[in-house]
Motif scaffolding. Structure first.
Motif, PDB file in Angstrom:
ATOM      1  N   ARG A   7     -37.319   1.413  38.359  1.00 17.23           N
ATOM      2  CA  ARG A   7     -37.639   2.524  37.453  1.00 17.23           C
ATOM      3  C   ARG A   7     -38.933   3.192  37.888  1.00 17.23           C
ATOM      4  NH1 ARG A   7     -36.743   0.284  31.324  1.00 17.23           N
ATOM      5  NH2 ARG A   7     -34.488   0.347  31.316  1.00 17.23           N
ATOM      6  N   PHE A  10     -38.568   5.166  41.005  1.00 21.51           N
ATOM      7  CA  PHE A  10     -37.882   6.441  40.774  1.00 21.51           C
ATOM      8  C   PHE A  10     -38.837   7.465  40.177  1.00 21.51           C
ATOM      9  CE2 PHE A  10     -35.540   9.458  38.196  1.00 21.51           C
ATOM     10  CZ  PHE A  10     -34.645   9.939  39.145  1.00 21.51           C
ATOM     11  N   VAL A  11     -39.638   6.991  39.201  1.00 22.40           N
ATOM     12  CA  VAL A  11     -40.586   7.908  38.544  1.00 22.40           C
ATOM     13  C   VAL A  11     -41.597   8.437  39.563  1.00 22.40           C
ATOM     14  CG1 VAL A  11     -42.463   8.001  36.852  1.00 22.40           C
ATOM     15  CG2 VAL A  11     -40.286   6.968  36.234  1.00 22.40           C
ATOM     16  N   LEU A  12     -42.006   7.586  40.504  1.00 26.29           N
ATOM     17  CA  LEU A  12     -42.990   8.014  41.502  1.00 26.29           C
ATOM     18  C   LEU A  12     -42.429   9.060  42.468  1.00 26.29           C
ATOM     19  CD1 LEU A  12     -44.818   4.659  42.287  1.00 26.29           C
ATOM     20  CD2 LEU A  12     -45.679   6.575  40.970  1.00 26.29           C
ATOM     21  N   SER A  14     -39.854  11.052  41.652  1.00 22.81           N
ATOM     22  CA  SER A  14     -39.142  12.112  40.909  1.00 22.81           C
ATOM     23  C   SER A  14     -39.698  13.526  41.141  1.00 22.81           C
ATOM     24  CB  SER A  14     -39.076  11.781  39.419  1.00 22.81           C
ATOM     25  OG  SER A  14     -40.321  11.966  38.828  1.00 22.81           O
ATOM     26  N   PRO A  15     -41.039  13.728  41.293  1.00 19.29           N
ATOM     27  CA  PRO A  15     -41.494  15.108  41.554  1.00 19.29           C
ATOM     28  C   PRO A  15     -40.900  15.683  42.835  1.00 19.29           C
ATOM     29  CG  PRO A  15     -43.351  13.723  40.997  1.00 19.29           C
ATOM     30  CD  PRO A  15     -42.189  12.821  41.150  1.00 19.29           C
ATOM     31  N   LEU A  18     -37.427  16.739  42.168  1.00 26.08           N
ATOM     32  CA  LEU A  18     -37.476  17.995  41.406  1.00 26.08           C
ATOM     33  C   LEU A  18     -37.732  19.184  42.329  1.00 26.08           C
ATOM     34  CD1 LEU A  18     -37.794  19.327  38.471  1.00 26.08           C
ATOM     35  CD2 LEU A  18     -40.222  19.070  38.848  1.00 26.08           C
TER      36      LEU A  18
ATOM     37  N   TYR B  49     -50.623  13.894  39.028  1.00 22.31           N
ATOM     38  CA  TYR B  49     -49.479  13.105  38.549  1.00 22.31           C
ATOM     39  C   TYR B  49     -49.673  11.623  38.881  1.00 22.31           C
ATOM     40  CZ  TYR B  49     -44.567  11.653  38.204  1.00 22.31           C
ATOM     41  OH  TYR B  49     -43.409  11.009  37.885  1.00 22.31           O
ATOM     42  N   TYR B  50     -50.074  11.348  40.134  1.00 26.09           N
ATOM     43  CA  TYR B  50     -50.252   9.941  40.527  1.00 26.09           C
ATOM     44  C   TYR B  50     -51.513   9.339  39.915  1.00 26.09           C
ATOM     45  CZ  TYR B  50     -46.355  10.670  43.632  1.00 26.09           C
ATOM     46  OH  TYR B  50     -45.107  10.952  44.104  1.00 26.09           O
ATOM     47  N   PHE B  53     -51.103   7.779  36.434  1.00 26.41           N
ATOM     48  CA  PHE B  53     -50.484   6.454  36.299  1.00 26.41           C
ATOM     49  C   PHE B  53     -51.512   5.325  36.330  1.00 26.41           C
ATOM     50  CE2 PHE B  53     -46.518   8.581  37.524  1.00 26.41           C
ATOM     51  CZ  PHE B  53     -45.671   8.032  36.573  1.00 26.41           C
ATOM     52  N   LEU B  97     -37.659  21.045  34.601  1.00 36.84           N
ATOM     53  CA  LEU B  97     -38.773  20.211  34.123  1.00 36.84           C
ATOM     54  C   LEU B  97     -38.365  19.437  32.865  1.00 36.84           C
ATOM     55  CD1 LEU B  97     -41.835  22.584  34.645  1.00 36.84           C
ATOM     56  CD2 LEU B  97     -41.421  20.431  35.802  1.00 36.84           C
ATOM     57  N   ASN B 100     -36.278  16.576  34.025  1.00 34.35           N
ATOM     58  CA  ASN B 100     -37.130  15.633  34.751  1.00 34.35           C
ATOM     59  C   ASN B 100     -37.935  14.759  33.778  1.00 34.35           C
ATOM     60  OD1 ASN B 100     -38.437  14.644  37.197  1.00 34.35           O
ATOM     61  ND2 ASN B 100     -40.232  15.705  36.424  1.00 34.35           N
ATOM     62  N   LEU B 103     -35.736  12.386  31.734  1.00 31.88           N
ATOM     63  CA  LEU B 103     -35.363  11.197  32.516  1.00 31.88           C
ATOM     64  C   LEU B 103     -36.535  10.216  32.597  1.00 31.88           C
ATOM     65  CD1 LEU B 103     -32.772  10.480  34.081  1.00 31.88           C
ATOM     66  CD2 LEU B 103     -33.929  11.229  36.148  1.00 31.88           C
ATOM     67  N   MET B 104     -37.734  10.776  32.779  1.00 34.46           N
ATOM     68  CA  MET B 104     -38.910   9.903  32.854  1.00 34.46           C
ATOM     69  C   MET B 104     -39.193   9.214  31.526  1.00 34.46           C
ATOM     70  SD  MET B 104     -41.143  12.214  35.372  1.00 34.46           S
ATOM     71  CE  MET B 104     -42.703  11.500  35.092  1.00 34.46           C
ATOM     72  N   LEU B 107     -36.857   6.330  31.224  1.00 33.72           N
ATOM     73  CA  LEU B 107     -37.223   5.212  32.104  1.00 33.72           C
ATOM     74  C   LEU B 107     -38.494   4.488  31.664  1.00 33.72           C
ATOM     75  CD1 LEU B 107     -36.429   6.816  35.563  1.00 33.72           C
ATOM     76  CD2 LEU B 107     -35.112   5.073  34.381  1.00 33.72           C
ATOM     77  N   LEU B 108     -39.507   5.231  31.230  1.00 34.55           N
ATOM     78  CA  LEU B 108     -40.805   4.606  30.943  1.00 34.55           C
ATOM     79  C   LEU B 108     -41.194   4.554  29.467  1.00 34.55           C
ATOM     80  CD1 LEU B 108     -43.061   5.886  33.865  1.00 34.55           C
ATOM     81  CD2 LEU B 108     -41.771   3.776  33.720  1.00 34.55           C
TER      82      LEU B 108
END
Lengths: 187, 281
Positions: A7, A10-12, A14-15, A18, B49-50, B53, B97, B100, B103-104, B107-108
């Protein structure tokens, strides 16, 4: 790998998925609007106000039997011809004498869905930072800024005339009555 | 309390940073090459984005990255020759978006993704409504279609707030009721002004929407002071609108007096209801 790691992985990514999806959608739309033929178009330049019956007779162009024809009608505008060459990617002014030798495609074979529009300058910041009231709505219909002419299909635009034409219609941007796609030229 | 303060500071910082960055970006846009424009938007968006996290404190960075992604995807369309300000293009980007972030969230299960999904979905609905769905109606309805969209969005936000009861997303319900209640009741009032030809029907709809707001705010799953406050505000506004409508009526002075009493009663009942609600919560 555990489900949680899948999971997260996939999230990492996903951009990137997209970006790729959007890029391919844009490419498909663009390819669907691919230009194959050269074409003749005209723009009507406003000359002066006059009562329509008292206006001077001016040339009006149209296609009949795959040939360019002209007639004279009383009009406030002067219609000028331009030829867009698909090989050279540019429009050039063309006289009627020269244009009448062109062979045009009939309506059945002609590409569909294209229209001529006045477009905003292409090189500008993305929405919502591109709104310029002075550019979109000039202070009067005769003081409007000029816009490039573009051929449009599927919201994809091809700039066909760089030297900006003055928009002298009551409309703002988009399709205008003084722009006419006369016909597609057979290769 | 400390956590809340940290979160508020983080979100405030994100918004201020974003404002500065976007102003700078739009000011220097013309001097940047296409590659630099993509790096400034999609590249920077990926970095934020990264980074988001790494810690929950950095969660507001998802908001910055989402806005940068949106701008970057617009630039991709512009680069390929599209007019990215068209509703069609805006719809494709906001729809992508929305999917996207949806879906995220699946998942999270993080609320920030649900918030971004709601924002993306709302914008998608606006572009879809204005760009496509409004074309099925007459010209006048097309002109006032944004008000219908306000009504639909307001209703959907309230519905979402209702659905989120006792779920992980319950934290979003006050914001949903704040925007949902306001949008719905404001839209009804504006629509009444747009359709003054069918006055009597709309008079009932105006008052009915407010009473619907009161009833909704007291539902066991809702119990929302925000919706209650909105309903009271719009009760006053709608009574004012109705009074103006019947301005030339001979009974105007009586209506004025009646309005005064109704306002006093509305204030009193609002106070009683708030008191009752506070004792229940």
């Amino acid at each position: 790998m555990s489900l949680k790691k899948y999971r997260l992985a996939f999230v990492l990514i996903s951009p990137f998925i997209l970006f790729l999806i959007i890029f391919f959608i844009a490419l498909i739309l663009k390819n669907n609007a691919q230009l194959k033929y050269s074409f003749l178009w005209s723009v009507s330049d406003f000359q002066a106000y006059c009562e329509i019956k008292k206006c001077p007779l001016r040339d009006h162009f149209f296609i009949q039997d795959n040939q360019l024809k002209k007639t004279q009608v009383p009009s406030m505008s002067q219609e000028n011809l331009y030829f867009y060459d698909v090989a050279q990617h540019q429009s050039t002014a063309m006289s009627f004498e020269k244009a009448q030798h062109l062979k045009f495609l009939n309506a059945l074979n002609a590409p569909q869905g294209f229209k001529l529009i006045y477009a905003l300058p292409f090189d500008r910041p993305p929405f919502p930072f591109n709104f310029d009231p002075e550019l979109t709505y000039g202070s009067s219909m005769f003081m409007k800024p000029s816009f490039p002419v573009a051929l449009e299909k599927n919201h994809w635009q091809l700039k066909i005339y760089d030297q900006h034409l003055s928009v002298q219609t009551t409309g703002t941007l988009g399709a205008s009555e003084n722009l006419k796609l006369l016909g597609w030229v057979a290769a | 309390m400390k956590t809340l303060l940290i979160k508020i500071l983080a979100y405030l910082g994100a918004v201020i940073f974003l404002m500065g960055a976007l102003l700078s970006f739009s000011a220097h846009f013309e001097s940047l090459s296409w590659t630099m424009r993509i790096i400034w938007t999609l590249g920077a968006g990926l970095i934020f984005y990264y980074l988001a996290f790494l810690s929950w404190i950095l969660e507001p960075l998802f908001l910055i990255s989402a806005i940068l992604f949106f701008l970057g995807l617009e630039i991709i369309f512009s680069y390929l020759g599209f007019d990215s300000s068209r509703l069609f293009i805006q719809g494709i980007i906001s729809g992508a978006l929305f999917l996207n972030y949806g879906l995220m969230f699946i998942l999270l299960r993080r609320n920030i993704f649900m918030s971004l999904m709601i924002i993306g979905g709302s914008y998608f609905l606006i572009t879809l409504g204005n760009g496509w769905f409004s074309s099925f109606f007459n010209t006048y309805t097309q002109q006032i279609f944004p008000v219908y969209l306000m009504l639909i969005l307001g209703f959907l936000y309230c519905l979402l707030g209702f659905v989120f009861y006792k779920t992980t997303c319950e934290i979003l319900t006050p914001a949903l009721y704040l925007f949902g209640g306001g949008l719905f009741l404001a839209a009804v009032s504006i629509l009444e002004q747009c359709y003054d030809g069918h006055q009597l029907l709309w008079d009932f709809i105006l008052l009915g929407s407010v009473f619907l707001g009161f009833i909704f705010s007291f539902l066991p799953r809702v119990k929302s002071k925000i919706v209650l406050t909105w309903s009271t505000i719009f009760l006053v506004i709608n009574i004012y609108i109705l009074t103006l409508t019947y301005l030339h009526n001979l009974a105007w002075s009586w209506i004025l007096m009646g309005l005064g009493i109704v306002l006093i009663l509305a204030g009193y009942f609002y106070w009683v209801l708030i008191k009752k609600m506070s004792s229940k919560i």
